[in-house]
Design a protein around this motif. Structure first.
Motif, short mmCIF file in Angstrom:
data_model
loop_
_atom_site.label_atom_id
_atom_site.label_comp_id
_atom_site.label_asym_id
_atom_site.label_seq_id
_atom_site.Cartn_x
_atom_site.Cartn_y
_atom_site.Cartn_z
N GLU A 137 0.83 -1.21 0.00
CA GLU A 137 0.00 0.00 0.00
C GLU A 137 0.86 1.26 0.00
OE1 GLU A 137 -3.10 0.11 2.90
OE2 GLU A 137 -3.73 -1.96 2.53
N MET A 138 1.94 1.22 0.75
CA MET A 138 2.83 2.37 0.80
C MET A 138 3.50 2.59 -0.55
SD MET A 138 5.77 3.18 3.64
CE MET A 138 7.41 3.55 3.01
N ALA A 139 3.89 1.51 -1.23
CA ALA A 139 4.58 1.62 -2.51
C ALA A 139 3.68 2.21 -3.60
CB ALA A 139 5.08 0.24 -2.95
N ARG A 140 2.37 2.09 -3.42
CA ARG A 140 1.44 2.64 -4.40
C ARG A 140 1.26 4.16 -4.26
NH1 ARG A 140 -1.15 -2.60 -4.02
NH2 ARG A 140 -2.34 -2.02 -2.16
N LEU A 141 1.74 4.70 -3.16
CA LEU A 141 1.60 6.13 -2.91
C LEU A 141 2.71 6.91 -3.62
CD1 LEU A 141 0.86 6.04 0.92
CD2 LEU A 141 -0.81 6.26 -0.93
N THR A 142 2.46 8.17 -3.86
CA THR A 142 3.47 9.05 -4.45
C THR A 142 4.23 9.74 -3.32
OG1 THR A 142 2.10 9.44 -6.40
CG2 THR A 142 3.86 11.02 -5.97
N PRO A 143 5.54 9.51 -3.22
CA PRO A 143 6.29 10.15 -2.13
C PRO A 143 6.39 11.65 -2.36
CG PRO A 143 7.78 9.00 -3.65
CD PRO A 143 6.38 8.69 -4.09
N VAL A 145 5.89 10.52 1.78
CA VAL A 145 4.81 10.04 2.64
C VAL A 145 5.30 10.06 4.09
CG1 VAL A 145 3.96 8.53 0.80
CG2 VAL A 145 5.45 7.58 2.58
N ASP A 146 4.35 10.02 5.00
CA ASP A 146 4.67 9.94 6.43
C ASP A 146 4.79 8.47 6.81
OD1 ASP A 146 4.88 10.11 9.17
OD2 ASP A 146 2.80 10.74 9.50
N LEU A 147 6.00 8.05 7.16
CA LEU A 147 6.24 6.64 7.48
C LEU A 147 5.45 6.20 8.71
CD1 LEU A 147 8.20 4.25 6.53
CD2 LEU A 147 9.44 4.77 8.63
N VAL A 148 5.22 7.13 9.65
CA VAL A 148 4.43 6.78 10.84
C VAL A 148 3.03 6.38 10.43
CG1 VAL A 148 3.47 7.62 13.01
CG2 VAL A 148 5.78 8.30 12.33
N LYS A 149 2.38 7.22 9.64
CA LYS A 149 0.99 6.98 9.24
C LYS A 149 0.85 5.78 8.31
CE LYS A 149 -2.81 9.16 6.70
NZ LYS A 149 -3.22 10.33 5.88
N GLU A 150 1.80 5.60 7.40
CA GLU A 150 1.63 4.59 6.36
C GLU A 150 2.22 3.23 6.70
OE1 GLU A 150 -0.37 5.34 4.13
OE2 GLU A 150 -0.38 7.53 4.31
N PHE A 151 3.12 3.17 7.71
CA PHE A 151 3.73 1.87 8.00
C PHE A 151 3.98 1.62 9.48
CE2 PHE A 151 7.51 -0.97 8.30
CZ PHE A 151 6.90 -2.12 7.80
N GLY A 243 0.69 -2.71 22.95
CA GLY A 243 0.86 -3.53 21.76
C GLY A 243 1.06 -2.76 20.47
N HIS A 244 0.67 -1.48 20.46
CA HIS A 244 0.91 -0.74 19.21
C HIS A 244 1.77 0.51 19.39
CE1 HIS A 244 -2.50 1.90 20.40
NE2 HIS A 244 -2.02 2.76 19.55
N GLU A 245 1.65 1.20 20.54
CA GLU A 245 2.38 2.46 20.70
C GLU A 245 3.89 2.25 20.75
OE1 GLU A 245 1.88 5.67 20.84
OE2 GLU A 245 -0.29 5.86 20.79
N THR A 246 4.35 1.28 21.54
CA THR A 246 5.79 1.12 21.72
C THR A 246 6.47 0.69 20.41
OG1 THR A 246 5.30 -1.10 22.55
CG2 THR A 246 5.71 0.61 24.18
N THR A 247 5.91 -0.32 19.74
CA THR A 247 6.53 -0.81 18.52
C THR A 247 6.45 0.22 17.40
OG1 THR A 247 5.92 -3.06 19.16
CG2 THR A 247 6.63 -2.73 16.90
N ALA A 248 5.33 0.95 17.32
CA ALA A 248 5.20 2.00 16.31
C ALA A 248 6.29 3.05 16.50
CB ALA A 248 3.82 2.64 16.39
N ASN A 249 6.56 3.43 17.74
CA ASN A 249 7.60 4.42 18.00
C ASN A 249 8.98 3.87 17.66
OD1 ASN A 249 6.48 6.99 19.14
ND2 ASN A 249 5.46 5.56 20.47
N MET A 250 9.22 2.60 17.95
CA MET A 250 10.51 2.01 17.63
C MET A 250 10.72 1.89 16.12
SD MET A 250 12.90 1.43 19.77
CE MET A 250 13.82 0.47 18.56
N LEU A 251 9.68 1.52 15.38
CA LEU A 251 9.82 1.40 13.93
C LEU A 251 10.13 2.75 13.29
CD1 LEU A 251 6.94 -1.11 13.11
CD2 LEU A 251 9.39 -1.51 12.76
N SER A 252 9.45 3.79 13.74
CA SER A 252 9.67 5.11 13.14
C SER A 252 10.97 5.74 13.60
CB SER A 252 8.48 6.03 13.42
OG SER A 252 8.17 6.07 14.80
#
Length: 408
Positions: A137-143, A145-151, A243-252
């Motif tokens: 889905e992210m690859a279909r977007l035109t950069p 993009v916000d990595l937080v929102k999209e991945f 389950g989502h906040e910590t990992t989301a912050n680490m990924l970004s």
């Protein structure tokens, strides 16, 4: 040496050493006095613990309570939006991270089977499918993009919703309210209002699962008559938040760190087998869940200092992870480092229950992102990235990234 170190007035919060490093004053305190007195803005005298050995000992010592209802919470920093001293936070049923034994033991024991290493490994293929779909889905977007929102945010949110049996279409509800719950500069009333909005939604959810259980973790818990609906609601909130906040912050934040260390990024791309160790190193280097509170239930000696009964103690996991007494050249990000033993998942009875799930999500997430987007780069100057200095979990609010057409 300790007599020459000034007692800090309030917790140093300014990330003046860079977006990935602890404040310089905290680093200096660790070097001079790893268990240091701390004067809170309201005049209360507490403690700041920054040394690796001291933090590890403290987290393993159950005389340091996690209960936020046993004394007044003294805010460690000045803030215009709330008083520097607030009333004790009430005990929330099911919120076992803020409990001591035996309540903590009873509730955590009911969850250990759901988060075993074996069960998490069985989920790895499914997590990989979710990650690849999100990257498609992210690859279909035109950069850009916000990595937080999209991945970074969707990946762990999708996974934890599936595990718990929470409808993903309700994500706006829980993401907004859990984010509000994590804001530093809000009153206790505002924090409890955010929890109240979530608990209304989750109470209906777990009540339905008790009546008609499915194949998910919350349904498994709902089958246990020993747990009240209020406890199920608190557990559901905690698992969903963690389950989502910590990992989301680490990924970004982890992606930001790798993009700012191109030689380490190149090593990871050239040697994907380094990824498990690199995840541990990123956890050590960044420690998004940095600050923890404990409360001394009696006079306790810690590394040569006596912490008086009733004292509020602040623990910095990031400072401990950067202690040169434990890690060589600790302020350097090194994907070849053997970083096992870092304290980012905590230590002792409150060590993170979902750490194996988080490790898998990060391994899969970083691996997919680097593989699918070999030309990934920041779309704005690093100094313009908005940091989460206003939140109880560190990270970035947005991470604008771009790539070339060849990555599609």
């Amino acid at each position: 040496m300790s007599e020459t170190v000034p007692v800090p007035h309030g917790l140093p919060m300014d990330r003046d050493a860079g977006p990935f490093d602890p404040p310089r004053q905290i680093t200096r305190l660790r070097e001079a006095r790893p268990v240091s007195p701390l004067l809170f803005p309201d005049g209360h005298e507490g403690w700041l613990v920054t040394g690796y050995d001291a933090v590890r000992r403290l987290l393993a010592d159950t005389r340091f309570s996690s209960r936020q209802d046993i004394g007044v919470l003294h805010m460690p920093y000045e803030t215009p939006n709330m008083p520097v001293m607030t009333e004790p936070s009430p005990q929330i049923p099911g919120m076992f991270v803020a409990m001591d034994a035996p309540d903590h033991t009873r509730l955590r024991r009911k969850l250990t089977g759901a988060f075993t290493v074996r069960r998490m490994k069985q989920l790895e293929e499914r997590i990989g499918e979710i990650a690849e779909r999100q990257l498609d889905e992210m690859a279909r977007l035109t950069p850009p993009v916000d990595l937080v929102k999209e991945f970074a945010l969707p990946l762990p949110s999708l996974v934890i919703c599936e595990l718990l049996g929470v409808p993903y279409e309700d994500r706006d509800n829980f993401q907004v309210n859990t984010a509000k719950f994590m804001v530093k500069d809000i009153t206790l009333d505002e924090k409890m209002a955010a929890y109240g909005a979530m608990s209304t939604f989750l109470a209906e959810l777990v009540t339905g699962k008790r009546a008609t259980p499915g194949e998910d973790i919350l349904s498994d818990l709902a089958r246990d008559d020993d747990l009240s609906i209020e406890e199920l609601t608190g557990i559901a909130f905690l698992l969903l938040l963690a389950g989502h906040e910590t990992t989301a912050n680490m990924l970004s934040l982890g992606t930001f760190a790798l993009l700012e260390h191109p030689e380490q990024l190149a090593e990871l791309r050239a040697h994907p087998d380094l990824m498990p160790g690199a995840v541990e190193e990123l956890m050590r280097y960044l420690a998004v869940g940095d600050i923890f509170y404990r409360y001394a239930t009696e006079d306790i000696e810690l590394c040569g200092e006596t912490i008086g009964k009733g004292s509020t103690v602040i623990v910095s996991l990031l400072a401990a992870n950067r202690d040169p007494e434990r890690f060589d050249d600790p302020d350097t990000l090194d994907v070849h480092r053997k970083a096992r033993g870092h304290l980012s998942f905590g230590h002792g009875i409150h060590q993170c229950l979902g750490q194996q799930l988080a490790r898998i999500e990060m391994r899969v997430g970083f691996d997919g992102l680097l593989r699918r987007f070999p030309t990934l780069e920041l779309a704005i100057p690093a100094g313009e990235v908005r940091l989460k200095t206003d939140m109880n979990l560190y990270g970035v609010h947005e991470l604008p990234v771009t790539w070339t057409e060849t990555d599609r």
